[in-house]
Enzyme design. Structure first.
Site, short mmCIF file in Angstrom:
data_model
loop_
_atom_site.label_atom_id
_atom_site.label_comp_id
_atom_site.label_asym_id
_atom_site.label_seq_id
_atom_site.Cartn_x
_atom_site.Cartn_y
_atom_site.Cartn_z
N TYR A 145 26.74 27.42 22.09
CA TYR A 145 25.46 28.12 22.24
C TYR A 145 24.56 27.84 20.92
O TYR A 145 23.32 27.94 20.88
CB TYR A 145 25.22 29.60 22.78
CG TYR A 145 25.85 29.66 24.23
CD1 TYR A 145 27.25 29.40 24.54
CD2 TYR A 145 24.84 30.16 25.25
CE1 TYR A 145 27.51 29.28 25.78
CE2 TYR A 145 25.11 30.00 26.61
CZ TYR A 145 26.71 29.91 26.80
OH TYR A 145 27.02 29.86 28.09
N LYS A 202 40.91 28.83 26.55
CA LYS A 202 41.50 27.46 27.49
C LYS A 202 42.12 26.77 26.33
O LYS A 202 41.86 25.57 26.10
CB LYS A 202 40.21 26.79 27.84
CG LYS A 202 40.36 25.65 28.91
CD LYS A 202 41.34 26.09 30.13
CE LYS A 202 41.62 24.59 30.87
NZ LYS A 202 42.73 25.00 31.99
N ASP A 235 40.54 29.74 33.68
CA ASP A 235 40.48 29.44 34.88
C ASP A 235 41.37 30.29 35.82
O ASP A 235 40.90 30.73 37.02
CB ASP A 235 41.08 27.76 35.21
CG ASP A 235 42.30 27.49 34.26
OD1 ASP A 235 42.66 28.10 33.43
OD2 ASP A 235 42.89 26.33 34.58
N ASP A 259 29.76 34.13 29.26
CA ASP A 259 28.70 34.14 30.11
C ASP A 259 29.12 33.88 31.60
O ASP A 259 28.46 34.37 32.48
CB ASP A 259 27.84 32.89 29.79
CG ASP A 259 26.43 32.46 30.22
OD1 ASP A 259 26.23 33.46 31.13
OD2 ASP A 259 25.95 31.53 29.74
N ASP A 263 29.11 36.37 35.55
CA ASP A 263 28.28 36.24 36.49
C ASP A 263 29.28 36.37 37.75
O ASP A 263 28.94 37.33 38.85
CB ASP A 263 27.62 34.71 36.79
CG ASP A 263 26.25 34.72 36.24
OD1 ASP A 263 26.00 35.49 35.40
OD2 ASP A 263 25.42 33.79 37.14
P1 ATP Z 1 19.77 32.76 33.47
O1 ATP Z 1 20.24 31.43 33.36
O2 ATP Z 1 18.26 33.24 32.78
O3 ATP Z 1 20.51 34.07 32.98
P2 ATP Z 1 20.53 32.68 36.14
O4 ATP Z 1 20.61 31.24 36.41
O5 ATP Z 1 21.70 33.63 35.68
O6 ATP Z 1 19.45 32.94 35.28
P3 ATP Z 1 18.90 34.52 37.52
O7 ATP Z 1 17.44 34.27 37.05
O8 ATP Z 1 19.58 35.82 36.79
O9 ATP Z 1 19.89 33.13 37.30
O10 ATP Z 1 18.92 34.64 39.27
C1 ATP Z 1 19.62 34.09 40.02
C2 ATP Z 1 19.46 34.53 41.50
O11 ATP Z 1 20.19 35.74 41.48
C3 ATP Z 1 17.98 34.89 41.68
O12 ATP Z 1 17.23 33.73 42.21
C4 ATP Z 1 18.13 36.15 42.57
O13 ATP Z 1 18.26 35.45 44.10
C5 ATP Z 1 19.44 36.78 42.34
N1 ATP Z 1 19.08 37.75 41.24
C6 ATP Z 1 19.18 37.70 40.09
N2 ATP Z 1 18.83 38.87 39.58
C7 ATP Z 1 18.29 39.99 40.56
C8 ATP Z 1 17.68 41.03 40.57
N3 ATP Z 1 17.56 41.81 39.69
N4 ATP Z 1 17.49 41.55 42.11
C9 ATP Z 1 17.78 40.78 42.97
N5 ATP Z 1 18.52 39.63 42.72
C10 ATP Z 1 18.50 38.93 41.77
#
Ligand code: ATP
Length: 365
Positions: A145, A202, A235, A259, A263
């Site tokens: 990053y 990894k 993995d 990161d 998720d």
């Molecule tokens: P970033 O790369 O900026 O971290 P990201 O790619 O992880 O963003 P987000 O913007 O966090 O993606 O959101 C992806 C999807 O997850 C959204 O379009 C939505 O559907 C869902 N989501 C994220 N945050 C929320 C929330 N607080 N409430 C409901 N749904 C959410």
């Protein structure tokens, strides 16, 4: 700049908090987190800043001159929403504000607790809240990053692109040490002590960086004889997180793996809307933000789940040593989840504002 003046609490010290809602759903969930902080009675003074896409599009400012110095000097903590707006194609403002804060303020420990509040929120069969209670400590200032690398012969068939993975001995050592110290000083939700640190890398494929992580992990773990040390390739860890999340306690890893796996971990908690995080440098002004991004597809619709931001506010208050207020907020969130007084993404029928207000009312009761 707006200044909020919450009610006075009993503590003699009033902490100063900078709030930066940012873009998209950040502008919806942070006001809810602020309402809840005010309801908790925590003795804080909040100052709001308009850094984000609107400001950038208006006057090309990402971070005002000396912005990071001002935050570190004048505030005890920073509460951030999210950055990213389809109108800013380069995402330059997000990079300069968010990565700027993490890198320039040297907030090297990204602390991401993973807790399941109610079994119905977990997509895995037969998994109870007691089975998902771990924390991911993500190195926050190095890795891929840093944007080191470059392109050569761009736009031609001979184009070369490199993205360097920067790992310094100092950077790796301090996040691994932070993980062991965290393990020593934190307990699980059921009150039992944390007992193991798992390093995730990894190193079988990325031998140079992995070699450094392996060596430093071995050296630092030797200093913490009461704590079990474990290792998993990233993995394998992803598969195990889905097969059996019970086995995890404290996980430490690099910037990119942290990161990605958080998720996945957010999925175990009920989705991105539930996950909280802190960007910490012990002893310095630290920054707290929900794990989710600005979520442009759902922004402005009053549907975003504010719980990630509210739990982030609780985490920040705990960091500022307002444990009683943090406890009250976490208990109110638990009530909201159990009674389905939540947004639709986790099974409720409320909008962002109504869900935030419900938690604030429960905190005040
Ligand atoms: P970033 O790369 O900026 O971290 P990201 O790619 O992880 O963003 P987000 O913007 O966090 O993606 O959101 C992806 C999807 O997850 C959204 O379009 C939505 O559907 C869902 N989501 C994220 N945050 C929320 C929330 N607080 N409430 C409901 N749904 C959410």
């Amino acid at each position: 700049m707006l200044t909020f003046h919450p009610v006075d609490g009993k503590s003699p010290e009033r902490k100063k908090i900078a709030a930066i809602p940012g873009d998209g759903i950040g502008k919806e969930v942070i006001p809810q987190a602020i309402t809840v902080i005010r309801a908790s009675g925590a003795p804080v003074q909040l100052t709001e800043f308009d850094w984000g896409a609107d400001r950038y599009l208006r006057d090309q400012t990402t971070v005002p001159p000396d912005g990071f110095t001002m935050l570190a000097r004048d505030f005890d903590a920073i509460l951030v929403g999210a950055f990213g707006d389809p109108r800013v194609k380069t995402n330059i403002h997000a990079k300069e504000i968010l990565l700027g804060m993490r890198f320039k303020m040297d907030l090297y420990a990204n602390v991401r607790p993973v807790r399941l509040l109610d079994a119905v929120l977990c997509p895995l069969k037969g998994v109870e809240p007691k089975d998902v209670d771990f924390v991911v400590l993500r190195e926050n200032t190095e890795g891929v990053y840093t944007d080191a690398g470059g392109v050569f012969k761009q736009g031609t068939p001979d184009e070369i692109a490199t993205q360097e993975d920067i790992n310094t001995c100092k950077g790796v050592e301090r996040i691994i040490r932070y993980a062991f110290e965290y393990c020593k000083t934190h307990s699980k939700l059921d009150g039992s002590p944390r007992a193991s640190v798992l390093m995730c890398d990894k190193s079988n494929a990325m031998t140079h960086a992995g070699g450094l992580w392996q060596r430093v992990f071995k050296e630092v773990s030797a200093e913490y004889s009461g704590i079990t040390s474990q290792h998993m390739y990233v993995d394998a860890l992803c598969m195990q997180m889905v097969r059996d999340p019970r086995q995890f306690d404290v996980i430490v890893t690099n910037n990119m793996f942290g990161d990605i796996i958080t998720d996945l971990a957010a999925g175990l908690q009920g989705g991105l809307g539930m996950a909280a995080s802190g960007n910490i440098h012990p002893g310095r002004t630290s920054m707290f933000e929900p794990v989710h991004g600005s979520a442009p597809p759902i922004a402005g619709k009053n549907v975003a789940n504010p719980i990630g931001a509210i739990l982030t506010a609780a985490m920040m208050l705990r960091h500022l040593e307002f444990a009683r207020e943090a406890d009250k907020i976490e208990a109110a969130v638990l009530q909201a989840v159990r009674q389905k007084k939540t947004t639709e993404d986790i099974g409720g029928k409320l909008g962002t504002r109504e869900a935030g207000q419900w938690v604030a009312d429960a905190v005040s009761r």
